[in-house]
Design a protein around this motif. Structure first.
Motif, PDB file in Angstrom:
ATOM      1  N   TRP A  12       3.317   5.918  -1.980  1.00 38.80           N
ATOM      2  CA  TRP A  12       3.073   5.225  -3.242  1.00 38.80           C
ATOM      3  C   TRP A  12       1.608   4.817  -3.316  1.00 38.80           C
ATOM      4  N   GLN A  14       2.709  -3.460  -1.988  1.00 41.73           N
ATOM      5  CA  GLN A  14       3.770  -2.451  -2.027  1.00 41.73           C
ATOM      6  C   GLN A  14       3.219  -1.038  -1.972  1.00 41.73           C
ATOM      7  N   ALA A  15       1.918  -0.917  -1.801  1.00 44.81           N
ATOM      8  CA  ALA A  15       1.328   0.414  -1.844  1.00 44.81           C
ATOM      9  C   ALA A  15       1.160   0.973  -0.437  1.00 44.81           C
ATOM     10  N   ASP A  16       1.167   2.322  -0.335  1.00 44.25           N
ATOM     11  CA  ASP A  16       0.966   2.983   0.961  1.00 44.25           C
ATOM     12  C   ASP A  16      -0.383   3.672   1.023  1.00 44.25           C
ATOM     13  N   PRO A  29       0.209  -3.508   3.396  1.00 42.95           N
ATOM     14  CA  PRO A  29       0.964  -3.600   4.645  1.00 42.95           C
ATOM     15  C   PRO A  29       0.898  -2.319   5.469  1.00 42.95           C
ATOM     16  N   PRO A  75       1.769   0.764   7.559  1.00 46.82           N
ATOM     17  CA  PRO A  75       1.388   2.187   7.532  1.00 46.82           C
ATOM     18  C   PRO A  75       0.675   2.482   6.222  1.00 46.82           C
ATOM     19  N   LYS A  76      -0.654   2.542   6.279  1.00 50.45           N
ATOM     20  CA  LYS A  76      -1.429   2.693   5.048  1.00 50.45           C
ATOM     21  C   LYS A  76      -2.471   3.774   5.249  1.00 50.45           C
ATOM     22  N   LYS A 100      11.175   4.537   4.140  1.00 49.07           N
ATOM     23  CA  LYS A 100       9.794   4.067   4.212  1.00 49.07           C
ATOM     24  C   LYS A 100       9.725   2.552   4.078  1.00 49.07           C
ATOM     25  N   LYS A 146       8.274  -0.530   6.707  1.00 47.27           N
ATOM     26  CA  LYS A 146       6.986  -1.048   6.253  1.00 47.27           C
ATOM     27  C   LYS A 146       6.779  -2.458   6.806  1.00 47.27           C
ATOM     28  N   GLN A 147       5.526  -2.758   7.049  1.00 49.66           N
ATOM     29  CA  GLN A 147       5.208  -4.097   7.533  1.00 49.66           C
ATOM     30  C   GLN A 147       5.550  -5.130   6.470  1.00 49.66           C
ATOM     31  N   VAL A 179       4.484  -8.518   5.020  1.00 49.42           N
ATOM     32  CA  VAL A 179       3.330  -9.407   5.055  1.00 49.42           C
ATOM     33  C   VAL A 179       3.790 -10.804   4.632  1.00 49.42           C
ATOM     34  N   TYR A 198       5.497  -9.512  -2.234  1.00 53.40           N
ATOM     35  CA  TYR A 198       6.564  -8.992  -1.368  1.00 53.40           C
ATOM     36  C   TYR A 198       6.287  -7.550  -0.987  1.00 53.40           C
ATOM     37  N   SER A 199       6.423  -7.258   0.287  1.00 51.81           N
ATOM     38  CA  SER A 199       6.275  -5.879   0.728  1.00 51.81           C
ATOM     39  C   SER A 199       7.543  -5.470   1.464  1.00 51.81           C
TER      40      SER A 199
END
Lengths: 205, 323
Positions: A51, A88-90, A114, A116-117, B63, B67-68, B70, B229-230
């Protein structure tokens, strides 16, 4: 090339942005479950849903938008979910010229993402400063890799949407080790010269 | 209801089935939403992950799971972590009381409609908890919008459903379904068209869906209440949105489209079919209409829906008294 730790895909080049700011580091956490098959499934999931952040800096962003629209449809590969919030982005698509005034904000946005980016430097300005790289340049950052660990470079001024798609495929390849989609045949049109070079992968260490 | 072993087992099975239903609903509906968006915008949508992109949502969930998460430094830790759970939690209870078929109900209560209306309010609480705990201006504005919107739209919704309850003489969803048995024109959509009109509009307001998705309007509030929020926190908020969509679709099916009564061979499949069609309608609306402004949103509510709802209620009461 299977990478067990996607956070460690690449580190920033230790160049200084003219003494402007420190380069950012990818936040690396050891995975909770460090088993090869589990990590492969997670990497597969990550590769299939990249994303990007709603974030455009200059004219390359127009090509980015057109890549997500009807003709080139990024959605086919699950990458059309442009998230406005960095949390919320990768993928950070640095699409355009990074001026020195904006560089700290770019780095802060990257650090807000966050773990894995990934970073994709799109266009010549983001790669090296492009046409703004000249003697006496006081305002433009000469390559976003001075402040961010760039995973994939997509050259062009601006790159075509197909090139951006190839860049996303390159990230998928870095994550999972193989390319999932057929390689398009190079077009040899005498009017346009030879086919452009394929997308270069960033240096991974 | 007596607490015997059989009843407890039945309740647990129903809860398990509901959890499966909610997860499946989110997986399928997110895929359908993205495909429908593609269809509306004349592009294929998710296409290559699985046949016609069917596994797209699975990849997304994997995914988001990895995901981390935060935790913003200035956030209220407890509230921040509990808000997404709080958004999902009341849904399990609500889905227990919906009569899916003549014999398919988790828990039969005679005040089902009241229970549903009471517990949908809890989702607003979760949103304001998340928005407040994030300690972010966009989250807080989004949460404040969500509250004022939900409170405003609950009133015409209740007025519209009250007219139905007047007509059927009960708040029991099973009784309301049975009152619509027979042939298609006994469905409440034909006997209470104005109530249905109000219900449809308030549905979008209550579920925070476009054109009324102001709590998360990304053009002005980045991500609205879930800006901070992640990972799974965001995924749970997302799931709660699709779950509340399914809830209002089930309500529409049961209250207005005759529930399990179909043109032929009654059964739970009719409820699910009508639910699916109503959800598809909601997706279609989302990708067709632009977002309204906040004052327009409240004007529609207070100046049009509220008087219409009162009028509908009054006419229903008079007609019921006279005939």
């Amino acid at each position: 090339m299977a990478s067990p730790d996607p956070g460690k895909l690449s580190e920033p080049r230790a160049r200084q942005a003219g003494g402007l700011i420190e380069p950012a580091r990818a936040a690396v956490h050891p995975p909770l479950v460090n088993l090869r098959p589990v990590n492969y499934v997670f990497d597969l999931g990550r590769a299939m849903s990249i994303w990007p952040m709603t974030f455009g800096l200059a004219c390359c962003a127009i090509e980015m938008m057109s890549a997500s629209m009807a003709r080139w449809d990024l959605a086919r590969f699950g990458a059309e979910v442009f998230r406005p919030s960095a949390r919320q982005a990768d993928l950070m698509l640095v699409a355009g010229t990074v001026v020195k005034k904006f560089a700290p904000l770019v780095r802060r946005l990257y650090e807000q993402m966050p773990a894995p980016k990934f970073v994709l430097a799109m266009g010549n300005c983001a790669i090296s400063g492009g046409p703004f790289k000249f003697e006496g340049n006081y305002s433009v950052l000469e390559g976003v890799d001075q402040i961010l660990p760039v995973d994939v470079y997509v050259p062009g001024c601006p790159p075509r949407p197909e090139a951006l798609l190839e860049g996303i495929f390159a990230i998928q390849k870095k994550l999972t080790g193989h390319r999932f989609w057929p390689q398009p045949a190079p077009v040899e049109d005498p009017a346009f010269g030879a086919a452009p070079a394929a997308v270069q992968e960033g240096e991974s260490r | 209801m007596d607490i015997s072993l059989l009843n407890v087992i039945k309740l647990l099975l129903a809860l398990l089935a509901i959890i499966v239903l909610l997860v499946l609903n989110s997986v399928v509906m997110v895929w359908l939403e993205r495909k429908a968006a593609g269809f509306v915008q004349r592009r294929p949508g998710p296409y290559v992950v699985g046949p016609h992109g069917l596994l797209q949502t699975v990849a997304d969930s994997v995914k988001l799971l990895a995901k981390q998460i935060v935790l913003p430094g200035s956030s209220d830790r407890l509230l921040f972590l509990s808000a997404p759970v709080l958004a999902m939690f009341p849904m399990f209870l609500i889905f227990l009381v919906i009569p899916y078929g003549p014999w398919l109900t988790g828990l039969e209560v005679n005040l089902g409609l009241l229970l549903i209306l009471a517990f949908t309010g809890l989702e607003t609480l979760a949103v304001i908890a998340g928005g407040w705990a994030s300690n972010n201006k966009y989250s807080l504005i989004g949460a404040a919008r969500c509250v004022s919107q939900s409170v405003a739209y609950e009133i015409p919704l209740i007025l519209a459903l009250l007219a139905l309850a007047f007509m059927c003489g009960s708040l029991d969803l099973t009784v309301i379904t049975e009152a619509q048995s027979g042939w298609v024109w006994r469905w409440n959509i034909f006997r209470q068209p104005l109530a249905f009109f109000i219900f449809v509009i308030t549905c979008f307001g209550e579920t925070n869906r476009a054109p009324f998705d102001l709590p998360e309007g990304e053009s002005e509030l980045t991500g609205g209440y879930h800006t901070e929020y992640s990972g799974m926190g965001f995924a749970l908020f997302f799931m709660a949105e699709y779950t509340s969509m399914m809830l209002v679709s089930f309500l529409a099916a049961v209250l207005f489209f005759g529930g399990s009564n179909g043109p032929f061979i009654n059964g739970f499949w009719w409820t699910f079919l009508k639910m699916g069609l109503f959800m598809t309608f909601m997706i279609w609306v989302r990708w067709t209409f632009p977002r309204v402004r906040f004052d327009q949103l409240l004007n529609i509510n207070w100046k049009w829906l509220l008087p219409l709802g009162l009028l509908n209620l009054w006419v229903t009461a008079v007609v019921l008294k006279l005939f």
